[in-house]
Design a protein around this motif. Sequence first.
Motif, mmCIF file in Angstrom:
data_model
loop_
_atom_site.group_PDB
_atom_site.id
_atom_site.type_symbol
_atom_site.label_atom_id
_atom_site.label_comp_id
_atom_site.label_asym_id
_atom_site.label_seq_id
_atom_site.Cartn_x
_atom_site.Cartn_y
_atom_site.Cartn_z
ATOM 1 N N VAL A 1 0.835 -1.199 0.000
ATOM 2 C CA VAL A 1 0.000 0.000 0.000
ATOM 3 C C VAL A 1 0.871 1.250 0.000
ATOM 4 N N ALA A 2 1.900 1.261 0.833
ATOM 5 C CA ALA A 2 2.796 2.424 0.851
ATOM 6 C C ALA A 2 3.450 2.631 -0.506
ATOM 7 N N SER A 3 3.878 1.539 -1.135
ATOM 8 C CA SER A 3 4.578 1.637 -2.412
ATOM 9 C C SER A 3 3.659 2.110 -3.531
ATOM 10 N N VAL A 4 2.445 1.568 -3.603
ATOM 11 C CA VAL A 4 1.536 1.974 -4.687
ATOM 12 C C VAL A 4 1.025 3.392 -4.450
ATOM 13 N N CYS A 5 0.929 3.819 -3.204
ATOM 14 C CA CYS A 5 0.584 5.224 -2.947
ATOM 15 C C CYS A 5 1.661 6.138 -3.520
ATOM 16 N N ARG B 1 0.275 10.965 -10.770
ATOM 17 C CA ARG B 1 -0.691 12.064 -10.792
ATOM 18 C C ARG B 1 -0.007 13.428 -10.807
ATOM 19 N N ALA B 2 1.100 13.558 -10.088
ATOM 20 C CA ALA B 2 1.792 14.855 -10.024
ATOM 21 C C ALA B 2 2.323 15.282 -11.382
ATOM 22 N N ALA B 3 2.544 14.322 -12.271
ATOM 23 C CA ALA B 3 3.004 14.660 -13.620
ATOM 24 C C ALA B 3 1.892 15.244 -14.471
ATOM 25 N N ARG B 4 0.634 15.115 -14.020
ATOM 26 C CA ARG B 4 -0.504 15.521 -14.843
ATOM 27 C C ARG B 4 -1.406 16.558 -14.191
ATOM 28 N N SER B 5 -1.379 16.671 -12.864
ATOM 29 C CA SER B 5 -2.389 17.436 -12.144
ATOM 30 C C SER B 5 -1.799 18.622 -11.385
ATOM 31 N N ARG B 6 -2.636 19.665 -11.220
ATOM 32 C CA ARG B 6 -2.212 20.851 -10.467
ATOM 33 C C ARG B 6 -2.180 20.593 -8.968
ATOM 34 N N HIS B 7 -3.012 19.675 -8.504
ATOM 35 C CA HIS B 7 -3.119 19.421 -7.064
ATOM 36 C C HIS B 7 -3.207 17.920 -6.833
ATOM 37 N N VAL B 8 -2.370 17.410 -5.945
ATOM 38 C CA VAL B 8 -2.380 15.995 -5.593
ATOM 39 C C VAL B 8 -2.483 15.896 -4.075
ATOM 40 N N ASP B 9 -3.491 15.180 -3.601
ATOM 41 C CA ASP B 9 -3.744 15.035 -2.165
ATOM 42 C C ASP B 9 -3.254 13.668 -1.713
ATOM 43 N N PRO B 10 -2.123 13.600 -0.997
ATOM 44 C CA PRO B 10 -1.600 12.288 -0.594
ATOM 45 C C PRO B 10 -2.532 11.539 0.350
ATOM 46 N N TYR B 11 -3.252 12.254 1.202
ATOM 47 C CA TYR B 11 -4.168 11.559 2.119
ATOM 48 C C TYR B 11 -5.323 10.927 1.345
ATOM 49 N N GLN B 12 -5.799 11.595 0.299
ATOM 50 C CA GLN B 12 -6.840 10.997 -0.528
ATOM 51 C C GLN B 12 -6.298 9.752 -1.221
ATOM 52 N N ILE B 13 -5.050 9.794 -1.663
ATOM 53 C CA ILE B 13 -4.436 8.624 -2.284
ATOM 54 C C ILE B 13 -4.350 7.469 -1.292
ATOM 55 N N GLY B 14 -3.991 7.760 -0.042
ATOM 56 C CA GLY B 14 -3.949 6.711 0.972
ATOM 57 C C GLY B 14 -5.307 6.067 1.192
ATOM 58 N N TYR C 1 9.466 5.332 0.343
ATOM 59 C CA TYR C 1 8.084 5.709 0.618
ATOM 60 C C TYR C 1 7.796 5.486 2.091
ATOM 61 N N ARG C 2 6.806 6.237 2.605
ATOM 62 C CA ARG C 2 6.394 6.118 4.009
ATOM 63 C C ARG C 2 4.876 6.139 4.087
ATOM 64 N N LEU C 3 4.320 5.234 4.861
ATOM 65 C CA LEU C 3 2.869 5.208 5.038
ATOM 66 C C LEU C 3 2.343 6.516 5.606
ATOM 67 N N SER C 4 3.095 7.115 6.527
ATOM 68 C CA SER C 4 2.614 8.326 7.196
ATOM 69 C C SER C 4 2.384 9.476 6.217
ATOM 70 N N ASP C 5 3.080 9.460 5.085
ATOM 71 C CA ASP C 5 2.861 10.514 4.090
ATOM 72 C C ASP C 5 1.457 10.475 3.508
ATOM 73 N N LEU D 1 -1.648 7.015 6.749
ATOM 74 C CA LEU D 1 -1.823 5.624 7.146
ATOM 75 C C LEU D 1 -0.733 5.222 8.136
ATOM 76 N N ASP D 2 -0.983 4.129 8.864
ATOM 77 C CA ASP D 2 0.042 3.615 9.762
ATOM 78 C C ASP D 2 0.089 2.099 9.685
ATOM 79 N N ALA D 3 1.261 1.538 9.983
ATOM 80 C CA ALA D 3 1.485 0.104 9.807
ATOM 81 C C ALA D 3 0.567 -0.724 10.700
ATOM 82 N N ASP D 4 0.374 -0.319 11.944
ATOM 83 C CA ASP D 4 -0.470 -1.111 12.845
ATOM 84 C C ASP D 4 -1.904 -1.177 12.332
ATOM 85 N N GLY D 5 -2.388 -0.072 11.810
ATOM 86 C CA GLY D 5 -3.740 -0.068 11.271
ATOM 87 C C GLY D 5 -3.884 -1.008 10.090
#
Length: 371
Positions: free
Chosen positions: A245-249, A256-269, A346-350, A353-357
Amino acid sequence: MTTVLLDPDEVTRAALGEGEAATAGLRFQPALHRLVRAINEEAQLTPDGARVARDSLVNALRVQQRLAARQRPSTDRPPAVTVVTGLHRTGTTLLQLLLAAHPRVRAPQLWELLAPAATQPPEELVAAADRYVAEYHRAAPAFAAIHPLHPRKPEECHRLIANSFHSEIFGLRYHVPGYLDWLSRQDHTAAYALHREQLAAIVGSGAGQHVVLKCPFHLWHAADLAGTYPQARVVRLHRDPVTTVASVCSLTRTVRAARSRHVDPYQIGAFWLDRTAAALPGLRDPEAFAGLPVLDLRYRDLVADPVTVLGRVCEFAGLPFDAAAQHAVRSAIRTAAHTAPGRHQYRLSDYGLDADGLRRRFADYRADYRL
């Protein structure tokens, strides 16, 4: 106020020209319109991103037109097919690459997947694929460290499904929740039929060939895959979702950043947490692929002893794993080791998300395969 960046009718005219005859081979116009609507309303594309999106839609329509004009043989039966799938970032790319070294295996390469049924000479299509890769790396320089992209290397067959505008790949490329909600309610039979038509155009009659396809998105459409390729065999790869999950995020954020003006990492998570949960039936159920034989493998076993794992896959697929095949696979392993991309961090926290969850959310799946 909504800024309209793409016009589906203009895209169609650009691809095929004017008139009823030009559009006679098109089968997926409602899907094109729904996708473009979501891109315009939700994706917040940059001008360059809109240009790239338009070009990809134009190309898809041209593929449809070429297929409609193609004279197919009366016995257009697919060759023997093995499908590699699993969550994103589970080693599916590595496994397909190693299988592609087998003397009896045909794995469609990027240049072929970009232009099914094209009439230009192969060298022109390879050159066009070279330009595509160069442009991709220019727009998303971090992508090369995440996923190898080369004109003459095997690639994911989501590119064939995407030509029907019925693919989750658009949800990875763009923030288009409205489109994905619509897509979840659609019948994918025709999209997979188009996949089969394009594969036939790429590999021909398939006599004596064993085709290896690879795409994570088949997990969400297992029954459609089985209905389209009833003689196929499926290899599922498994890796701890805490890592995948961390890697695909990270992959999604880069694309998305190559194409979009705004990228929300939390929405991606949140998006990949939901999509991973939705993939669990395709990952855990032995009958998920409607009776097709399934071989389950772990990522860690593949990277620890790829030759042994390749032997298991070949036995499962009915392929000989003789001295010639082993030599070819070992050579591919050495080449892969020397041409591996840079380090992907990559980091889940970005992504909120968190590993325990994730361990709690996917505890049963992790236990099933001792991940």
